[in-house]
Design a protein around this motif. Structure first.
Motif, short mmCIF file in Angstrom:
data_model
loop_
_atom_site.label_atom_id
_atom_site.label_comp_id
_atom_site.label_asym_id
_atom_site.label_seq_id
_atom_site.Cartn_x
_atom_site.Cartn_y
_atom_site.Cartn_z
N LEU A 1 2.24 49.16 -17.61
CA LEU A 1 3.50 49.42 -16.89
C LEU A 1 4.01 50.83 -17.18
O LEU A 1 5.03 51.24 -16.68
CB LEU A 1 4.55 48.42 -17.33
N HIS A 2 3.33 51.53 -18.06
CA HIS A 2 3.75 52.89 -18.42
C HIS A 2 2.63 53.87 -18.08
O HIS A 2 1.48 53.48 -17.95
CB HIS A 2 4.07 52.97 -19.92
N GLY A 3 3.02 55.13 -17.98
CA GLY A 3 2.01 56.16 -17.76
C GLY A 3 1.44 56.12 -16.36
O GLY A 3 1.91 55.38 -15.48
N ASN A 4 0.40 56.90 -16.16
CA ASN A 4 -0.14 57.13 -14.83
C ASN A 4 -1.03 55.97 -14.37
O ASN A 4 -2.24 56.11 -14.26
CB ASN A 4 -0.93 58.45 -14.86
N ASN A 5 -0.41 54.83 -14.11
CA ASN A 5 -1.15 53.64 -13.73
C ASN A 5 -0.46 52.89 -12.59
O ASN A 5 0.75 53.01 -12.41
CB ASN A 5 -1.28 52.71 -14.94
N GLY A 6 -1.25 52.10 -11.88
CA GLY A 6 -0.75 51.38 -10.71
C GLY A 6 0.52 50.59 -10.94
O GLY A 6 1.52 50.78 -10.22
N PRO A 7 0.55 49.71 -11.94
CA PRO A 7 1.75 48.88 -12.12
C PRO A 7 3.02 49.70 -12.36
O PRO A 7 4.11 49.31 -11.93
CB PRO A 7 1.40 48.04 -13.36
N TYR A 8 2.87 50.83 -13.01
CA TYR A 8 4.04 51.69 -13.24
C TYR A 8 4.63 52.17 -11.91
O TYR A 8 5.85 52.18 -11.72
CB TYR A 8 3.62 52.89 -14.12
N LEU A 9 3.76 52.56 -10.98
CA LEU A 9 4.23 53.04 -9.69
C LEU A 9 4.88 51.92 -8.89
O LEU A 9 5.95 52.09 -8.29
CB LEU A 9 3.08 53.63 -8.87
N GLY B 1 -19.24 51.21 -8.03
CA GLY B 1 -19.57 52.52 -7.46
C GLY B 1 -19.22 52.56 -5.98
O GLY B 1 -18.47 53.43 -5.52
N SER B 2 -19.72 51.60 -5.21
CA SER B 2 -19.39 51.53 -3.78
C SER B 2 -17.90 51.29 -3.58
O SER B 2 -17.34 51.67 -2.56
CB SER B 2 -20.14 50.40 -3.08
N ALA B 3 -17.28 50.63 -4.55
CA ALA B 3 -15.84 50.39 -4.43
C ALA B 3 -15.09 51.71 -4.52
O ALA B 3 -14.14 51.95 -3.78
CB ALA B 3 -15.38 49.43 -5.51
N ARG B 4 -15.53 52.58 -5.40
CA ARG B 4 -14.87 53.89 -5.50
C ARG B 4 -14.99 54.60 -4.16
O ARG B 4 -14.02 55.18 -3.67
CB ARG B 4 -15.52 54.73 -6.61
N ASN B 5 -16.18 54.51 -3.57
CA ASN B 5 -16.42 55.08 -2.25
C ASN B 5 -15.43 54.50 -1.23
O ASN B 5 -14.77 55.21 -0.47
CB ASN B 5 -17.87 54.75 -1.85
N ILE C 1 -7.53 49.83 -7.67
CA ILE C 1 -7.67 50.91 -6.69
C ILE C 1 -7.13 52.21 -7.28
O ILE C 1 -7.78 53.26 -7.23
CB ILE C 1 -6.91 50.57 -5.38
N TYR C 2 -5.95 52.13 -7.86
CA TYR C 2 -5.33 53.35 -8.37
C TYR C 2 -6.17 53.98 -9.48
O TYR C 2 -6.36 55.20 -9.52
CB TYR C 2 -3.90 53.07 -8.87
N ALA C 3 -6.69 53.12 -10.37
CA ALA C 3 -7.48 53.63 -11.50
C ALA C 3 -8.70 54.41 -11.00
O ALA C 3 -9.09 55.42 -11.59
CB ALA C 3 -7.92 52.48 -12.40
N LEU C 4 -9.30 53.95 -9.91
CA LEU C 4 -10.49 54.63 -9.40
C LEU C 4 -10.12 55.84 -8.54
O LEU C 4 -10.87 56.80 -8.46
CB LEU C 4 -11.36 53.67 -8.58
N LEU C 5 -8.98 55.75 -7.88
CA LEU C 5 -8.64 56.81 -6.93
C LEU C 5 -7.96 58.01 -7.58
O LEU C 5 -8.05 59.13 -7.08
CB LEU C 5 -7.74 56.25 -5.82
N LYS C 6 -7.28 57.80 -8.68
CA LYS C 6 -6.47 58.89 -9.26
C LYS C 6 -7.33 60.02 -9.83
O LYS C 6 -6.86 61.12 -10.07
CB LYS C 6 -5.51 58.36 -10.32
N ILE C 7 -8.62 59.73 -10.07
CA ILE C 7 -9.51 60.74 -10.64
C ILE C 7 -10.15 61.54 -9.50
O ILE C 7 -10.57 60.97 -8.50
CB ILE C 7 -10.63 60.07 -11.46
N ASP C 8 -10.23 62.85 -9.67
CA ASP C 8 -10.92 63.71 -8.72
C ASP C 8 -12.32 63.14 -8.45
O ASP C 8 -13.04 62.84 -9.40
CB ASP C 8 -11.02 65.12 -9.32
N GLY D 1 -3.56 53.11 -0.72
CA GLY D 1 -4.26 51.86 -0.46
C GLY D 1 -3.70 50.73 -1.31
O GLY D 1 -4.26 49.65 -1.37
N MET D 2 -2.56 51.00 -1.97
CA MET D 2 -1.93 49.99 -2.84
C MET D 2 -0.91 49.17 -2.05
O MET D 2 -0.51 49.56 -0.96
CB MET D 2 -1.20 50.68 -4.00
N TYR D 3 -0.49 48.08 -2.64
CA TYR D 3 0.56 47.27 -2.04
C TYR D 3 1.91 47.70 -2.61
O TYR D 3 2.06 47.82 -3.82
CB TYR D 3 0.35 45.79 -2.34
#
Ligand code: ARG
Length: 553
Positions: A431-439, A124-128, A409-416, A546-548
């Motif tokens: 590696l596919h779809g709307n996920n960090g490794p794909y980007l 929870g605090s991590a999402r913050n 990070i991406y999984a938590l941040l991509k949601i409103d 906030g990704m690498y």
């Protein structure tokens, strides 16, 4: 860029439209942007097709415009881009875009993360943390000066329970693992004991009372424990490159908070109850009344937040002060801001803003630190790293960590922030779809293309562009606008959505067309510049999220 140009042209024929009045046509034959005339038709009580025709025939496109043609079709005025001009401007800009300027000379203050200093950071605090860090980076990228605060609630009951555990078992401060993890074990034990024997609560309350009143021994111990916990937080923050300008401790504001209580009484905004507690009367403002001083004279979380917010505004003089917390604190911040205004800080609500976020649910259900069933972000990061090694056969430890951390990070941040996050491991690491490794993978694709060529000439336009190239150029041109919108609405997930769209557009382009082996040298160089611009903007996006941005995967 495109929108601004169309609006300018519309203004030249006395149509005052706004960006939200423009639409992207569904088919290429209908142009790149269109202006629907239904609204005008309603206002003028005339046929929209007639109006569209009128507007189109009145328009004279300026010579240097990126628009080459205007056509009326049905109720729409359709605008067509001159892609050779447009791509020249877009590529030149986006290849070297490094910062925007519209935030210059403006200061932002942002409090985020603020985990309770008794246990490691939970999801929870991590999402913050991720929302706050990303927003900070977005503001900074737009040219703002950003100060980052982490608020340390060292006066809660939980702290007292933890301290009770130390005192009762005479524990020496010598952690044998990451200090915040070590503290969690002690907290869970102490909490079990107190829950089983409610009469022990009086000891816990005494500790709290002593700390609030400056008892030397207790203060020494609390400070030591809290500092130890912060040391643990910092190890986690290092993984995500999160650095705060200042850690502010709640206990710093005890004295001052009592002065404000006095003022509230004097101004008759607060009153004393028969039991001796002090309550702020917020009914005239359609808010529930709230206790601000207990009958034993101790304050509350809200009491200290008054000086904590006045302090930060006086010190940092921001044009906007943001605080991010879980959505259960919405009322707290409404009451807080109102009280500060009533104290005479007239413009306080104009410059202060609370961003609530909804909870993160993992398969185990809602998280609770009190019950000791916390899901720690350190564990989630470690798990992600392990999975990256297995799934993508990444041997390099640091690289696996960067991919794993970024995916989380991406999984938590991509949601409103208004919506709950449902965490699903399989998706997060895809590696596919709307996920960090794909980007990240898309970024490495750009990198590896560019590494294969020695020289790239400055060819920024080409006579006829295919659909995929057009789409990519249009998206690239949108980047500054996306940053602006994320700032306007304080929604960093706009950048996530954009990054996903850009990645998809790039992959569609790259799967259909050859770059290095393009038909002609000129085309090859044009496409190389397109890759360069994409790489630059994708890299910026990953950084803002906030990704690498990794060079290989
Ligand atoms: N520590 C609190 C929590 O974990 C958040 C603190 C929010 N900041 C504030 N100034 N009240 O929910």
């Amino acid at each position: 860029m495109l929108e601004d140009e169309v609006l300018k042209i519309l203004r030249s024929v006395d149509i005052k439209a706004k960006e939200e009045n423009l639409e992207t046509p569904p088919q290429e034959e209908l142009g790149d942007l269109s202006f629907p005339c239904f609204q005008l038709a309603k206002e003028q009580k005339r046929n929209p097709q007639v109006i569209a025709n009128e507007i189109a025939s009145k328009i004279k496109i300026p010579k240097n415009s990126v628009i080459e043609k205007v056509e009326a079709k049905g109720a729409y005025v359709n605008f067509f881009l001159d892609y050779s001009k447009f791509s020249k401007i877009v590529l030149k800009n986006m290849i070297r875009l490094n910062k925007l300027k519209f935030g210059r000379n403006k200061k932002i203050l942002i409090e985020y993360s603020s985990p309770n200093p008794i246990h490691p950071i939970h999801v929870g605090s991590a999402r913050n943390t991720f929302i706050g860090e990303s927003l900070s980076r977005i503001f900074q990228f737009a040219g703002y000066t950003v100060n980052r605060l982490c608020y340390i609630n060292d006066l809660g009951k939980q702290i007292a329970v933890l301290v009770y555990g130390f005192l009762k078992n005479k524990i020496k401060i010598k952690p044998n693992k990451k200090p915040d993890h070590w503290l969690l074990d002690i907290y869970i034990d102490a909490n079990k004991i107190v829950n089983k024997n409610p009469e022990l609560n009086k000891h816990v309350e005494k500790i709290l009372y002593q700390y609030e009143n400056g008892d030397k021994e207790i203060s020494f111990l609390v400070k030591k424990i809290v500092n130890l916990c912060i040391k643990g937080f910092k190890e986690t923050y290092n993984l995500t490159n999160t650095k705060f300008t200042e850690y502010i401790w709640e206990s710093k504001f005890v004295k001052e908070s009592k002065k404000y209580v006095e003022q509230l009484l004097k101004k008759k905004i607060a009153f004393k109850t028969a039991e001796g507690a002090i309550v702020v009367n917020l009914q005239p403002y359609n808010l529930p009344n709230t206790v601000i001083l207990r009958s034993d004279g101790t304050g509350l979380y809200l009491t200290r937040d008054i000086p904590s917010h006045i302090y930060r505004i006086k010190k940092y003089k921001p044009s906007l002060s943001i605080t991010i917390t879980g959505e259960d604190q919405k009322l707290h911040f409404k009451q807080l801001f109102k009280i500060i205004e009533l104290l005479g800080f007239k413009k306080f609500s104009n410059i202060s803003h609370h961003i609530p976020y909804a909870y993160v649910t993992l398969p185990e259900g809602k998280l609770s630190s009190r019950r000791g069933r916390v899901i720690l972000i350190d564990d989630v990061f470690a798990e992600a790293k392990k999975a990256v090694k297995q799934k993508f056969k990444v041997k390099d430890d640091k690289l696996a960590e960067k991919i794993g951390v970024s995916a989380v990070i991406y999984a938590l941040l991509k949601i409103d922030p208004d919506k709950q996050v449902m965490f699903n491991w399989d998706e997060v690491l895809s590696l596919h779809g709307n996920n960090g490794p794909y980007l990240q993978y898309t970024y490495t694709r750009c990198s590896s293309i560019l590494k294969k060529v020695k020289k790239c000439e400055n060819v920024f336009s080409f006579k006829s562009l295919n659909e995929e190239e057009k789409k990519l150029i249009k998206l690239l041109s949108n980047f500054p606008k996306v940053v602006q919108q994320a700032i306007r609405d304080l929604k960093p997930h706009y950048v996530c959505n954009y990054t996903y769209d850009l990645s998809t557009a790039f992959n569609n382009f790259y799967e259909k067309h050859r770059v290095i082996n393009a038909e002609t040298n000129e085309l090859k160089n044009f496409r190389l510049n397109l890759v360069k611009a994409t790489k630059n903007i994708l890299g910026k996006c990953l950084e803002l999220i906030g990704m690498y941005a990794v060079e290989k995967m």
